[in-house]
Design a protein around this motif. Sequence first.
Motif, PDB file in Angstrom:
ATOM      1  N   ALA A   1      21.937 -12.412 108.970  1.00 52.13           N
ATOM      2  CA  ALA A   1      20.618 -11.800 109.093  1.00 52.13           C
ATOM      3  C   ALA A   1      20.506 -10.736 108.008  1.00 52.13           C
ATOM      4  O   ALA A   1      21.518 -10.219 107.534  1.00 52.13           O
ATOM      5  CB  ALA A   1      20.424 -11.172 110.469  1.00 52.13           C
ATOM      6  N   PRO A   2      19.293 -10.392 107.598  1.00 51.85           N
ATOM      7  CA  PRO A   2      19.149  -9.317 106.615  1.00 51.85           C
ATOM      8  C   PRO A   2      19.706  -8.003 107.161  1.00 51.85           C
ATOM      9  O   PRO A   2      19.697  -7.765 108.368  1.00 51.85           O
ATOM     10  CB  PRO A   2      17.625  -9.220 106.427  1.00 51.85           C
TER      11      PRO A   2
ATOM     12  N   PRO B   1      32.809  -9.355 117.874  1.00 49.97           N
ATOM     13  CA  PRO B   1      32.087 -10.622 117.785  1.00 49.97           C
ATOM     14  C   PRO B   1      30.748 -10.523 118.498  1.00 49.97           C
ATOM     15  O   PRO B   1      30.539  -9.664 119.361  1.00 49.97           O
ATOM     16  CB  PRO B   1      33.020 -11.600 118.498  1.00 49.97           C
ATOM     17  N   THR B   2      29.850 -11.418 118.152  1.00 47.26           N
ATOM     18  CA  THR B   2      28.564 -11.481 118.846  1.00 47.26           C
ATOM     19  C   THR B   2      27.996 -12.885 118.703  1.00 47.26           C
ATOM     20  O   THR B   2      28.599 -13.755 118.057  1.00 47.26           O
ATOM     21  CB  THR B   2      27.583 -10.436 118.274  1.00 47.26           C
ATOM     22  N   LEU B   3      26.853 -13.103 119.305  1.00 45.07           N
ATOM     23  CA  LEU B   3      26.107 -14.346 119.141  1.00 45.07           C
ATOM     24  C   LEU B   3      24.735 -14.006 118.592  1.00 45.07           C
ATOM     25  O   LEU B   3      24.074 -13.089 119.080  1.00 45.07           O
ATOM     26  CB  LEU B   3      25.956 -15.083 120.473  1.00 45.07           C
ATOM     27  N   LEU B   4      24.306 -14.721 117.589  1.00 51.85           N
ATOM     28  CA  LEU B   4      22.972 -14.552 117.018  1.00 51.85           C
ATOM     29  C   LEU B   4      22.325 -15.923 116.932  1.00 51.85           C
ATOM     30  O   LEU B   4      22.845 -16.817 116.253  1.00 51.85           O
ATOM     31  CB  LEU B   4      23.042 -13.900 115.637  1.00 51.85           C
ATOM     32  N   SER B   5      21.211 -16.088 117.641  1.00 48.89           N
ATOM     33  CA  SER B   5      20.533 -17.390 117.728  1.00 48.89           C
ATOM     34  C   SER B   5      21.493 -18.477 118.208  1.00 48.89           C
ATOM     35  O   SER B   5      21.447 -19.619 117.741  1.00 48.89           O
ATOM     36  CB  SER B   5      19.933 -17.778 116.368  1.00 48.89           C
ATOM     37  N   GLY B   6      22.380 -18.100 119.125  1.00 54.43           N
ATOM     38  CA  GLY B   6      23.305 -19.055 119.703  1.00 54.43           C
ATOM     39  C   GLY B   6      24.521 -19.365 118.864  1.00 54.43           C
ATOM     40  O   GLY B   6      25.382 -20.149 119.278  1.00 54.43           O
ATOM     41  N   GLU B   7      24.641 -18.752 117.692  1.00 55.81           N
ATOM     42  CA  GLU B   7      25.777 -19.011 116.807  1.00 55.81           C
ATOM     43  C   GLU B   7      26.689 -17.805 116.745  1.00 55.81           C
ATOM     44  O   GLU B   7      26.238 -16.656 116.753  1.00 55.81           O
ATOM     45  CB  GLU B   7      25.283 -19.369 115.396  1.00 55.81           C
ATOM     46  N   ALA B   8      27.994 -18.077 116.657  1.00 58.23           N
ATOM     47  CA  ALA B   8      28.979 -17.002 116.597  1.00 58.23           C
ATOM     48  C   ALA B   8      28.823 -16.197 115.317  1.00 58.23           C
ATOM     49  O   ALA B   8      28.535 -16.744 114.244  1.00 58.23           O
ATOM     50  CB  ALA B   8      30.384 -17.577 116.685  1.00 58.23           C
TER      51      ALA B   8
ATOM     52  N   ASN C   1      16.095 -12.691 136.844  1.00 60.63           N
ATOM     53  CA  ASN C   1      15.176 -13.830 136.879  1.00 60.63           C
ATOM     54  C   ASN C   1      13.714 -13.408 136.790  1.00 60.63           C
ATOM     55  O   ASN C   1      12.835 -14.249 136.605  1.00 60.63           O
ATOM     56  CB  ASN C   1      15.388 -14.649 138.156  1.00 60.63           C
ATOM     57  N   SER C   2      13.471 -12.096 136.931  1.00 62.98           N
ATOM     58  CA  SER C   2      12.101 -11.604 136.811  1.00 62.98           C
ATOM     59  C   SER C   2      11.664 -11.453 135.349  1.00 62.98           C
ATOM     60  O   SER C   2      10.494 -11.166 135.091  1.00 62.98           O
ATOM     61  CB  SER C   2      11.967 -10.246 137.514  1.00 62.98           C
ATOM     62  N   VAL C   3      12.608 -11.637 134.431  1.00 67.35           N
ATOM     63  CA  VAL C   3      12.281 -11.453 133.010  1.00 67.35           C
ATOM     64  C   VAL C   3      11.585 -12.686 132.461  1.00 67.35           C
ATOM     65  O   VAL C   3      12.108 -13.801 132.524  1.00 67.35           O
ATOM     66  CB  VAL C   3      13.542 -11.164 132.182  1.00 67.35           C
ATOM     67  N   VAL C   4      10.391 -12.481 131.943  1.00 68.83           N
ATOM     68  CA  VAL C   4       9.673 -13.526 131.209  1.00 68.83           C
ATOM     69  C   VAL C   4       9.975 -13.319 129.734  1.00 68.83           C
ATOM     70  O   VAL C   4       9.588 -12.297 129.144  1.00 68.83           O
ATOM     71  CB  VAL C   4       8.151 -13.442 131.462  1.00 68.83           C
ATOM     72  N   ARG C   5      10.690 -14.239 129.139  1.00 69.95           N
ATOM     73  CA  ARG C   5      11.106 -14.087 127.746  1.00 69.95           C
ATOM     74  C   ARG C   5       9.940 -14.398 126.809  1.00 69.95           C
ATOM     75  O   ARG C   5       9.302 -15.447 126.916  1.00 69.95           O
ATOM     76  CB  ARG C   5      12.287 -14.992 127.423  1.00 69.95           C
ATOM     77  N   ILE C   6       9.717 -13.484 125.887  1.00 70.34           N
ATOM     78  CA  ILE C   6       8.702 -13.685 124.851  1.00 70.34           C
ATOM     79  C   ILE C   6       9.365 -14.367 123.663  1.00 70.34           C
ATOM     80  O   ILE C   6      10.490 -14.035 123.287  1.00 70.34           O
ATOM     81  CB  ILE C   6       8.099 -12.328 124.411  1.00 70.34           C
ATOM     82  N   GLN C   7       8.680 -15.330 123.084  1.00 71.93           N
ATOM     83  CA  GLN C   7       9.231 -16.034 121.925  1.00 71.93           C
ATOM     84  C   GLN C   7       9.499 -15.065 120.780  1.00 71.93           C
ATOM     85  O   GLN C   7       8.807 -14.058 120.623  1.00 71.93           O
ATOM     86  CB  GLN C   7       8.252 -17.116 121.440  1.00 71.93           C
ATOM     87  N   VAL C   8      10.545 -15.369 119.995  1.00 70.99           N
ATOM     88  CA  VAL C   8      10.837 -14.595 118.786  1.00 70.99           C
ATOM     89  C   VAL C   8      10.787 -15.554 117.602  1.00 70.99           C
ATOM     90  O   VAL C   8      11.224 -16.702 117.696  1.00 70.99           O
ATOM     91  CB  VAL C   8      12.206 -13.906 118.876  1.00 70.99           C
ATOM     92  N   PRO C   9      10.228 -15.126 116.468  1.00 62.12           N
ATOM     93  CA  PRO C   9      10.180 -16.000 115.291  1.00 62.12           C
ATOM     94  C   PRO C   9      11.576 -16.370 114.825  1.00 62.12           C
ATOM     95  O   PRO C   9      12.552 -15.652 115.096  1.00 62.12           O
ATOM     96  CB  PRO C   9       9.452 -15.136 114.247  1.00 62.12           C
ATOM     97  N   ALA C  10      11.679 -17.471 114.110  1.00 61.32           N
ATOM     98  CA  ALA C  10      12.969 -17.926 113.596  1.00 61.32           C
ATOM     99  C   ALA C  10      13.608 -16.836 112.736  1.00 61.32           C
ATOM    100  O   ALA C  10      12.963 -16.239 111.876  1.00 61.32           O
ATOM    101  CB  ALA C  10      12.780 -19.205 112.773  1.00 61.32           C
ATOM    102  N   GLY C  11      14.889 -16.573 113.003  1.00 66.33           N
ATOM    103  CA  GLY C  11      15.610 -15.577 112.242  1.00 66.33           C
ATOM    104  C   GLY C  11      15.339 -14.141 112.644  1.00 66.33           C
ATOM    105  O   GLY C  11      15.820 -13.208 112.002  1.00 66.33           O
ATOM    106  N   ARG C  12      14.571 -13.955 113.710  1.00 67.72           N
ATOM    107  CA  ARG C  12      14.221 -12.605 114.164  1.00 67.72           C
ATOM    108  C   ARG C  12      14.676 -12.399 115.604  1.00 67.72           C
ATOM    109  O   ARG C  12      15.007 -13.342 116.317  1.00 67.72           O
ATOM    110  CB  ARG C  12      12.697 -12.389 114.073  1.00 67.72           C
ATOM    111  N   GLU C  13      14.684 -11.115 116.005  1.00 67.34           N
ATOM    112  CA  GLU C  13      14.938 -10.778 117.405  1.00 67.34           C
ATOM    113  C   GLU C  13      13.758 -10.013 117.995  1.00 67.34           C
ATOM    114  O   GLU C  13      13.845  -9.505 119.110  1.00 67.34           O
ATOM    115  CB  GLU C  13      16.210  -9.924 117.505  1.00 67.34           C
ATOM    116  N   ALA C  14      12.669  -9.935 117.259  1.00 65.70           N
ATOM    117  CA  ALA C  14      11.478  -9.201 117.692  1.00 65.70           C
ATOM    118  C   ALA C  14      10.479 -10.153 118.336  1.00 65.70           C
ATOM    119  O   ALA C  14      10.396 -11.342 117.997  1.00 65.70           O
ATOM    120  CB  ALA C  14      10.836  -8.490 116.508  1.00 65.70           C
ATOM    121  N   MET C  15       9.686  -9.612 119.258  1.00 64.60           N
ATOM    122  CA  MET C  15       8.685 -10.421 119.958  1.00 64.60           C
ATOM    123  C   MET C  15       7.660 -11.010 118.996  1.00 64.60           C
ATOM    124  O   MET C  15       7.217 -10.365 118.056  1.00 64.60           O
ATOM    125  CB  MET C  15       7.899  -9.541 120.935  1.00 64.60           C
ATOM    126  N   ASP C  16       7.245 -12.239 119.294  1.00 67.28           N
ATOM    127  CA  ASP C  16       6.060 -12.826 118.680  1.00 67.28           C
ATOM    128  C   ASP C  16       4.856 -12.255 119.433  1.00 67.28           C
ATOM    129  O   ASP C  16       4.659 -12.550 120.611  1.00 67.28           O
ATOM    130  CB  ASP C  16       6.122 -14.349 118.805  1.00 67.28           C
TER     131      ASP C  16
END
Length: 449
Positions: free
Chosen positions: A377-378, A412-419, A182-197
């Motif tokens: 994803a690319p 299996p995995t989840l990417l942007s909430g999708e299987a 719960n101490s993690v402050v999530r940084i936004q990631v651009p659409a289609g990415r997993e990297a910090m904005d």
Amino acid sequence: MDQVTSASLDFLENIAEKATYISDQTVTTADLSDVGIGAAGSLEVFRKYYEKLMVASPGPRYWGFVTGGATPAAIAGDWLTAVYDQNTQSTQGAGDVSAILEKETIRLLCQLLRLPEDFNGGFVTGATMSNFTGLAVARQWAGERSGRDVSREGVSGDLVVMAGTPHSSVVKSLGMLGIGSNSVVRIQVPAGREAMDVADFERKLIEHQHRPVIVNCSAGTVNTVDFDDIKAIVALKQKYPFWLHIDAAFGGFAACLPAQQHLLAGWEQADSITIDCHKWMNVPYDSAVSLVRKEHSRLQVSTFQNSNAPYLGDPSENFSYLNFLPENSRRFRALPAWFSLTAYGRNGFEWIVQNSIDCAQAFGTYIQSSEHFELQAPVRLNVVCFRLKSGRERMSVFLDRLNRRGKVFMTPTLLSGEAAIRAAFVNYRTTEEDILIAIREMEDVMRIL
């Protein structure tokens, strides 16, 4: 031992034909006998009843998780690790001084990854314990900024951890350290990415500038091998003081290739770094490295020293991994890595990394041209993340049937909430022929799905 060698060579020489999935998981059990059957007898029983459970995870078509193989040199080092059975701690004094070779291995590894000799490094069991180690020292740093000795007084609620797409082992480590997810402050990631904005990251830094901040930076996410913009993050470190931990478990090996070094530009400015050797370095489990800047040695010692054991000596005078890493008892994990580094050199690891990238690109090209599948994803480096074009509710059925055939294994995995389905290429044994075998298997499954 000759029989063990023969059994080992049989497995390795035929690994491409071994199953990646074990259907028959039944075993025969027996009670502990009063009189043992001897090592040769145990080997016979193992081969008869239990060897069938050994999946071809070090083989060329085991693409689940991020599972490397084991090179011949690494296996040689691992065998000798068991033979010598050192408890690697000190670099001087009486008794075991195998840490001399561990420190030499760290020096060679940093040269391979083009990192300066600014870090204390040591081997731990895997990326989880490497992340734990770096974040533990970060916790001590954060506590000191709040006027607390965390290793003695415990964790306060002052600190904050920032991350874009942290690996599950990072979140697990935060739980074990008492910091909590719960101490993690999530940084936004651009659409289609997993990297910090980066812009959102700076906004969060301003918002929390009166609290100690630990930043977890991803250098190769497990789904898409996305990299946070390390160079931009390091630049912000000049304006806002924070601890920079870089999780480069397998992505760090991209530094081997001149064409990929830009992905890690600035990582030499990190406070701590995670490197996982049993992934892209292709040494046997379990093996990872924790790197912490030498300027934080005092904090590292205050985090891990055995302060209630005066017979261990003064940690400031006599270096011992006992005072720099979590474990009191340590396997000589450096030896397989040392064998690998000296056996294959820079060119060998350049080939291993490039081969994995080429295999991923070839598999990604098939996915792009397929009537059944599409990329989610690319293909950025060595992981292909894809899904079914239609009937996505059948993906779990498709993957289960594919894996049960035993020729290729994916997870299996989840990417942007999708299987999604993920194929990770890190094994030096994988060739173009293995890609073709996997494609045939996938096409066959789709015909009967």
